[in-house]
Design a protein around this motif. Sequence first.
Motif, PDB file in Angstrom:
ATOM      1  N   CYS A  45       0.825  -1.220   0.000  1.00  0.00           N
ATOM      2  CA  CYS A  45       0.000   0.000   0.000  1.00  0.00           C
ATOM      3  C   CYS A  45       0.856   1.266   0.000  1.00  0.00           C
ATOM      4  O   CYS A  45       0.396   2.329  -0.391  1.00  0.00           O
ATOM      5  CB  CYS A  45      -0.941  -0.007   1.208  1.00  0.00           C
ATOM      6  SG  CYS A  45      -0.157   0.412   2.792  1.00  0.00           S
ATOM      7  N   PHE A  46       2.097   1.165   0.488  1.00  0.00           N
ATOM      8  CA  PHE A  46       3.066   2.268   0.592  1.00  0.00           C
ATOM      9  C   PHE A  46       2.648   3.367   1.574  1.00  0.00           C
ATOM     10  O   PHE A  46       3.303   4.402   1.647  1.00  0.00           O
ATOM     11  CB  PHE A  46       3.368   2.895  -0.784  1.00  0.00           C
ATOM     12  CG  PHE A  46       3.969   1.905  -1.748  1.00  0.00           C
ATOM     13  CD1 PHE A  46       5.214   1.342  -1.509  1.00  0.00           C
ATOM     14  CD2 PHE A  46       3.270   1.510  -2.880  1.00  0.00           C
ATOM     15  CE1 PHE A  46       5.753   0.413  -2.379  1.00  0.00           C
ATOM     16  CE2 PHE A  46       3.804   0.576  -3.759  1.00  0.00           C
ATOM     17  CZ  PHE A  46       5.050   0.032  -3.502  1.00  0.00           C
ATOM     18  N   CYS A  84       1.087   2.396   4.958  1.00  0.00           N
ATOM     19  CA  CYS A  84       1.024   1.916   6.347  1.00  0.00           C
ATOM     20  C   CYS A  84       2.400   2.088   7.017  1.00  0.00           C
ATOM     21  O   CYS A  84       3.403   2.376   6.350  1.00  0.00           O
ATOM     22  CB  CYS A  84       0.560   0.462   6.405  1.00  0.00           C
ATOM     23  SG  CYS A  84       1.795  -0.754   5.880  1.00  0.00           S
ATOM     24  N   CYS A 143       3.491  -5.281   4.886  1.00  0.00           N
ATOM     25  CA  CYS A 143       2.387  -4.330   4.658  1.00  0.00           C
ATOM     26  C   CYS A 143       1.081  -4.897   5.222  1.00  0.00           C
ATOM     27  O   CYS A 143       0.714  -6.028   4.930  1.00  0.00           O
ATOM     28  CB  CYS A 143       2.240  -4.075   3.161  1.00  0.00           C
ATOM     29  SG  CYS A 143       0.791  -3.094   2.740  1.00  0.00           S
ATOM     30  N   VAL A 144       0.383  -4.073   6.007  1.00  0.00           N
ATOM     31  CA  VAL A 144      -0.854  -4.568   6.630  1.00  0.00           C
ATOM     32  C   VAL A 144      -2.007  -4.608   5.629  1.00  0.00           C
ATOM     33  O   VAL A 144      -3.039  -5.225   5.892  1.00  0.00           O
ATOM     34  CB  VAL A 144      -1.263  -3.709   7.857  1.00  0.00           C
ATOM     35  CG1 VAL A 144      -0.180  -3.780   8.936  1.00  0.00           C
ATOM     36  CG2 VAL A 144      -1.523  -2.256   7.456  1.00  0.00           C
ATOM     37  N   CYS A 195       5.164  -0.200   5.558  1.00  0.00           N
ATOM     38  CA  CYS A 195       5.624   0.254   4.244  1.00  0.00           C
ATOM     39  C   CYS A 195       6.533   1.480   4.389  1.00  0.00           C
ATOM     40  O   CYS A 195       7.574   1.578   3.742  1.00  0.00           O
ATOM     41  CB  CYS A 195       4.444   0.587   3.343  1.00  0.00           C
ATOM     42  SG  CYS A 195       3.651  -0.868   2.622  1.00  0.00           S
TER      43      CYS A 195
HETATM   44 ZN    ZN Z   1       1.530  -0.995   3.532  1.00  0.00          ZN
END
Ligand code: ZN
Length: 330
Positions: A89-90, A92, A103-104, A95
């Motif tokens: 997702c970049f 969280c 990444c969650v 990230c």
């Molecule tokens: Zn993430």
Amino acid sequence: MKAALLVRPGEIVVDAIPEPTIGPDDVSIAVGGVGLCGSDLSVFSGKWTAPAYPWVMGHEAFGTIDAVGAGVPRERIGQTVVVEPNVACFTCDQCRRGWTSACVARRSVGMNRQGALAERLVLPSRFAWPINGAAPTDLVCVEPTAVVLAALRRLGTPLPESAMVIGVGAQGLLMSLALVDRGVTVHAHDVNQDRVASAVGLGAVVAAVDESSPTFHLVVDTVGSPASVAVALSRLEVGGTLLVLGLDGRPLDLTAQAVVRRQLVLRGSLTYDHPDDFEAAIAAVRDGSFAPGRIVTDAYALDDAQLAFERSGSTAGKTWIRVGSDGETS
Ligand SMILES: [Zn+2]
Ligand SMILES: [Zn+2]
């Protein structure tokens, strides 16, 4: 488009599904081929539940870009690409720290977004890595190669002269090959002797696991089961590192006392972090310094996906499924 659909655990039907829609930052990939690994087998068998049925599996894929979204340069059409299947997702906390592997909100091809065992796969463009001149068998091994390179990077220490690798399925064979290439004497262990023979064919030696056999500064366990970790712990020297790649949910027979008295290092490693590890894997395959396709032993057509999955758990090397007509892409 045609796809291999898991209709229930253990049963695949090849049938038509709707074409995927292409978002502005996406590329559409005409899939050339897909490698199978233990994660896919877990979904196939139902050990890991698919998000829905029917489900499209497969994540170790390559193909040719045949369409792009409005925000992607049209020059990318026609590129041969390898899929980086874990879309981070970049945003969280993990990230932001550079740990995209944790990444969650990770969306993984074949796990919680459409898999690659279909004629077409749509993906954010930055997760489709261009590569030219590699054989299909090398291309289907780029993703698990990234797993190996990330694990070795995370070790963060110089490699010892010898190491043990427990579990030489596809991931263990690639780890063995990477270590052998780096001058490490690899002692391979597996309950499947055909796989041990494959490891030996790649330059490893057969591990001895009796009381008097040698101990190692590094033991890599690609299984992670209570039994495999027990073997690993019995073969670690004082101050040694146990590097675990296997995702087994069962508790281990391990005490703090054993870790402290023997001053062990436990290192888990999950997939790879975007973009560096995948970039390194692409570079190693592209420049020919690493030839991971050497571990591939079995190939099937998409129509025979059922057979490919049924047999891949016990073959001596890696299985892949040819999807497009250009499985021989260059
Ligand atoms: Zn993430
Ligand atoms: Zn995999």
